[in-house]
Motif scaffolding. Structure first.
Motif, PDB file in Angstrom:
ATOM      1  N   LEU A  10       0.860  -1.177   0.000  1.00  0.00           N
ATOM      2  CA  LEU A  10       0.000   0.000   0.000  1.00  0.00           C
ATOM      3  C   LEU A  10       0.901   1.233   0.000  1.00  0.00           C
ATOM      4  O   LEU A  10       1.704   1.435   0.906  1.00  0.00           O
ATOM      5  N   CYS A  11       0.796   2.051  -1.038  1.00  0.00           N
ATOM      6  CA  CYS A  11       1.631   3.237  -1.141  1.00  0.00           C
ATOM      7  C   CYS A  11       0.983   4.354  -0.333  1.00  0.00           C
ATOM      8  O   CYS A  11      -0.165   4.742  -0.587  1.00  0.00           O
ATOM      9  N   LEU A  12       1.718   4.850   0.662  1.00  0.00           N
ATOM     10  CA  LEU A  12       1.160   5.875   1.544  1.00  0.00           C
ATOM     11  C   LEU A  12       1.154   7.254   0.888  1.00  0.00           C
ATOM     12  O   LEU A  12       0.663   8.215   1.458  1.00  0.00           O
ATOM     13  N   CYS A  13       1.679   7.331  -0.343  1.00  0.00           N
ATOM     14  CA  CYS A  13       1.678   8.599  -1.064  1.00  0.00           C
ATOM     15  C   CYS A  13       0.358   8.761  -1.822  1.00  0.00           C
ATOM     16  O   CYS A  13      -0.374   9.722  -1.627  1.00  0.00           O
ATOM     17  N   CYS A  14       0.038   7.742  -2.658  1.00  0.00           N
ATOM     18  CA  CYS A  14      -1.192   7.837  -3.447  1.00  0.00           C
ATOM     19  C   CYS A  14      -2.318   6.993  -2.860  1.00  0.00           C
ATOM     20  O   CYS A  14      -3.433   6.988  -3.385  1.00  0.00           O
ATOM     21  N   MET A  15      -2.026   6.263  -1.785  1.00  0.00           N
ATOM     22  CA  MET A  15      -2.993   5.411  -1.096  1.00  0.00           C
ATOM     23  C   MET A  15      -3.579   4.324  -1.998  1.00  0.00           C
ATOM     24  O   MET A  15      -4.719   3.912  -1.845  1.00  0.00           O
ATOM     25  N   GLU A  17      -2.504   0.344  -3.875  1.00  0.00           N
ATOM     26  CA  GLU A  17      -1.533  -0.729  -3.787  1.00  0.00           C
ATOM     27  C   GLU A  17      -0.814  -0.856  -5.119  1.00  0.00           C
ATOM     28  O   GLU A  17      -1.455  -1.028  -6.157  1.00  0.00           O
ATOM     29  N   HIS A  18       0.526  -0.709  -5.092  1.00  0.00           N
ATOM     30  CA  HIS A  18       1.313  -0.904  -6.319  1.00  0.00           C
ATOM     31  C   HIS A  18       2.775  -1.169  -5.929  1.00  0.00           C
ATOM     32  O   HIS A  18       3.123  -1.156  -4.743  1.00  0.00           O
ATOM     33  N   ALA A  19       3.618  -1.418  -6.947  1.00  0.00           N
ATOM     34  CA  ALA A  19       5.034  -1.683  -6.663  1.00  0.00           C
ATOM     35  C   ALA A  19       5.707  -0.384  -6.215  1.00  0.00           C
ATOM     36  O   ALA A  19       5.744   0.583  -6.969  1.00  0.00           O
ATOM     37  N   TYR A  44       9.569   5.442  -2.819  1.00  0.00           N
ATOM     38  CA  TYR A  44       9.336   6.278  -4.001  1.00  0.00           C
ATOM     39  C   TYR A  44       8.071   5.811  -4.720  1.00  0.00           C
ATOM     40  O   TYR A  44       7.963   4.630  -5.089  1.00  0.00           O
ATOM     41  N   CYS A  45       7.129   6.722  -4.898  1.00  0.00           N
ATOM     42  CA  CYS A  45       5.901   6.441  -5.651  1.00  0.00           C
ATOM     43  C   CYS A  45       6.096   6.954  -7.069  1.00  0.00           C
ATOM     44  O   CYS A  45       6.214   8.164  -7.278  1.00  0.00           O
ATOM     45  N   ASP A  46       6.162   6.014  -8.042  1.00  0.00           N
ATOM     46  CA  ASP A  46       6.416   6.461  -9.424  1.00  0.00           C
ATOM     47  C   ASP A  46       5.158   7.059 -10.050  1.00  0.00           C
ATOM     48  O   ASP A  46       5.238   7.788 -11.030  1.00  0.00           O
TER      49      ASP A  46
HETATM   50 ZN   LIG Z   1       1.956   5.573  -4.961  1.00  0.00          ZN
END
Ligand SMILES: [Zn+2]
Length: 341
Positions: A10-15, A17-19, A44-46
């Motif tokens: 779970l990406c805490l930047c964009c909320m 789930e991704h790599a 890092y959120c790409d």
């Molecule tokens: Zn993200």
């Protein structure tokens, strides 16, 4: 930006789930008015092209920044402080007690708080001076539990002995420097203190050797080196011996017998103090060859149960003693006519 790893989470930047990549970035910042450069770790959120940090990364990055400051200012880093404490095997709170510091001081220094210069100096002194550690421990004895006190004393003493041995060894080697290229008096061996210690322990641990005091030991060392030279053309230890009143005595013998790996006991005698050599727990002699041990066994057979005055008397009749002027170093060439074979 360097990529360390990638994991689906779970990406805490964009909320979503991704790599998400874990990356390192060289950071520049100012701490206490000093510019510092350090490596920080982020996620890092790409998708958003943004880096962010979780709580653990924020904490580690802060320590990395402060360690960069410490290094720049010539202060111990948090891991160096932890290593000094680990060397003495002492807990964070007990080290504070030992130094008379507030109970959480060391814990803070091992993480986010930068120590002041005065405390840094004290920690460095502690690192290099186990004798001082033992003194502080003794002064604060009542502050520690009996078990901790015993444990710290043991560790501190072992470190102190190591230091003392290093000092002794370099003092001994410096006295032998001038003989390095004189095989006639070294018996063709470069002095090895490991070998000397094994020889002394071999004698002291033998049930066939009685009354092993200094004078007798010195003679037995010389006989072993001289016999080895006679049999094999080289000495065992590399010790250089002088012809003194009571026979051969190795140069720097006072320091040699003071090495911590040798056990010695002071005994009050009628005419002063005697130094008796005692068996050691360690019965292995990794620095002696089979050939060396056979030589030592021959010397033990001949002199193990002989009195000090008898071995001195025998030494006095050796050519090595008769042909050498008082106080002079003894040449190994006289070993050819040694009374042992
Ligand atoms: Zn993200």
């Amino acid at each position: 930006m360097k990529i360390l790893s990638t994991a689906k989470m779970l990406c805490l930047c964009c909320m979503e789930e991704h790599a998400v990549q874990t990356v390192t970035v060289r950071e520049h910042s100012i701490f206490k008015s000093v510019p510092v450069e350090y490596t920080a770790e982020y996620f890092y959120c790409d998708q958003a092209d943004e880096t962010y940090a979780d709580e653990q990364q924020i904490s580690l990055n802060d320590i990395a920044m402060k360690n960069a400051y410490r290094e720049k200012m010539g202060l111990l880093t948090s891991s160096q402080i932890a290593a000094i404490r680990a060397k003495y095997g002492i807990s964070q709170s007990d080290l504070c007690l030992l130094l008379g510091w507030g109970g959480k001081t060391i814990t803070r220094y091992e993480s986010h708080q930068v120590q002041d210069i005065a405390h840094d100096t004290i920690l460095r002194k502690l690192d290099s001076d186990p004798e001082w550690f033992l003194q502080l421990l003794n002064t604060g004895k009542t502050s520690f539990s009996a078990a901790s006190y015993a444990k710290y004393t043991e560790t501190g003493t072992a470190l102190f002995e190591q230091d003392h041995d290093l000092y002794l060894k370099s003092a001994i080697m410096s006295k032998y420097a001038r003989f390095l290229h004189n095989p006639g008096v070294t018996g063709g061996k470069v002095l090895s203190l490991d070998v000397v210690v094994d020889m002394i322990r071999y004698y002291a641990n033998s049930s066939m050797v009685t009354g092993l005091f200094r004078v007798k030991l010195m003679k037995m060392l010389w006989y072993a080196d001289a016999l080895s030279y006679k049999r094999h053309g080289h000495a065992i230890s590399g010790l250089v011996y002088r012809a003194l009143l009571m026979g051969a005595v190795p140069i720097a013998y006072e320091s040699i017998v003071d090495l911590s790996t040798i056990r010695c006991e002071e005994i009050e005698m009628g005419d002063g103090t005697g130094y008796k050599f005692l068996p050691t727990e360690d019965k292995e002699y990794p620095h002696l060859t089979q050939e060396d041990k056979e030589i030592l066994d021959t010397v033990i057979q001949r002199f193990g149960k002989v009195s000090k005055s008898a071995i001195v008397e025998t030494m006095h009749q050796e050519d090595a003693y008769i042909e050498t002027a008082p106080q002079d170093v003894i040449q190994f060439k006289y070993a050819q006519t040694l009374s042992l074979s």
